[in-house]
Design an enzyme around this catalytic site. Structure first.
Site, short mmCIF file in Angstrom:
data_model
loop_
_atom_site.label_atom_id
_atom_site.label_comp_id
_atom_site.label_asym_id
_atom_site.label_seq_id
_atom_site.Cartn_x
_atom_site.Cartn_y
_atom_site.Cartn_z
CD GLU A 41 42.19 43.34 38.36
OE1 GLU A 41 42.21 44.58 38.48
OE2 GLU A 41 43.00 42.70 37.64
CE LYS A 117 44.53 47.52 39.29
NZ LYS A 117 44.01 46.88 38.05
CB CYS A 158 45.82 43.40 38.70
SG CYS A 158 46.15 42.87 36.99
#
Length: 276
Positions: A41, A117, A158
């Protein structure tokens, strides 16, 4: 399909980070053949000031167009090395915000898909450090799957790992492998990283390829922050089949679709669900 998760120790200098990624990719591919490379990431710019983060972010082109430095680096790695490349995530310029965006390329350099995300990391860790991703980053809202070498792949990033409903949606969309680049904090990672990945793999009966950052970077005010690393690959039974060491490096494993089918046939979780 052979999958490699690349573990990096990036900082705020985009050029240095690209050079580090290139060295790790070339080092790995000099040793062994893989089909899919996965980066972590925000590996192009971890830490630094708000201005630095915006300077490192890129305006993404329409598929087939020419992109920025990181975009073209990822596409070039796919073409030169004849591999699929999951670019971890990079900053995508979106007006007054940045989107934390994954981009995937095939060996011809064609873009297969993007994922932005969904869940933003606005928390305080056990050591008292505060994180407010929403101050800089915007959130995505789309569940994304795509085909890589005949395998249906779901995309997440994440902090998403803490929200099982996303992974159920990916499984229902046909995912067999879920790729999760991360920059997990040391404080949360040492207790939750592997536990969460194994739990999501067991729940979804999917393979997981999770590529993380490691080491220390600095925020714009000079505050040091550490990320956990321990990039790993988990099978659909929840076993860790490959794991990186503490520093920059990689872990590699073969995704066995026959094993996935066996796990799902013997325990048909989707058929047994009652509440969602």
């Amino acid at each position: 399909m052979r999958v490699a998760v690349i573990q990096m120790s990036p900082g705020a200098d985009k050029g240095e980070n690209i050079a580090q990624a290139r060295g790790l990719i070339e080092g790995l591919l000099a040793e062994q053949k893989v089909d899919l490379l996965v980066l972590p990431e925000m590996w192009t710019c971890l830490g630094g000031s708000r201005a630095n983060k915006f300077a490192a972010a890129e305006t993404l082109p329409v598929p087939g167009g020419t992109g920025g430095e990181a975009y073209e680096f990822l596409r070039g790695m796919a073409v030169v090395h004849n591999v699929y490349v999951h670019g971890g995530s990079i900053g995508e310029l979106a007006g007054e915000k940045i989107l934390n965006t994954s981009i995937v390329f095939n060996p011809l350099g064609e873009e297969l898909g993007r994922y932005r995300k969904i869940h933003l990391f606005d928390i305080t860790t056990p050591d008292g450090q505060g994180y407010r991703e929403s101050a800089i980053y915007g959130a995505g809202d789309e569940v994304v799957t795509l085909d890589i070498a005949g395998t249906r792949v779901g995309l997440a990033i994440c902090y998403d790992i803490r929200f099982p409903e996303l992974f159920l949606a990916l499984r229902r969309a046909g995912a067999e492998l879920i790729v999760l680049p991360a920059a997990f904090t040391l404080q949360t990672g040492k207790d939750h990283w592997e536990v969460l990945l194994r739990a999501r793999a067991i729940e979804t009966q999917c393979w997981f390829a999770a590529s993380g950052t490691c080491g220390t970077h600095h925020e714009g005010n000079g505050e040091p922050r550490q990320t956990y690393g321990h990039s790993l690959i988990v099978d659909p039974w929840g076993h860790v089949v490959a794991k990186a060491s503490d520093g920059p490096g990689w872990a590699v494993a073969t995704i066995n679709k026959a094993f996935t089918a066996k796990v799902r046939a013997n325990m048909p979780l989707l058929d047994h669900r009652r509440l969602a």
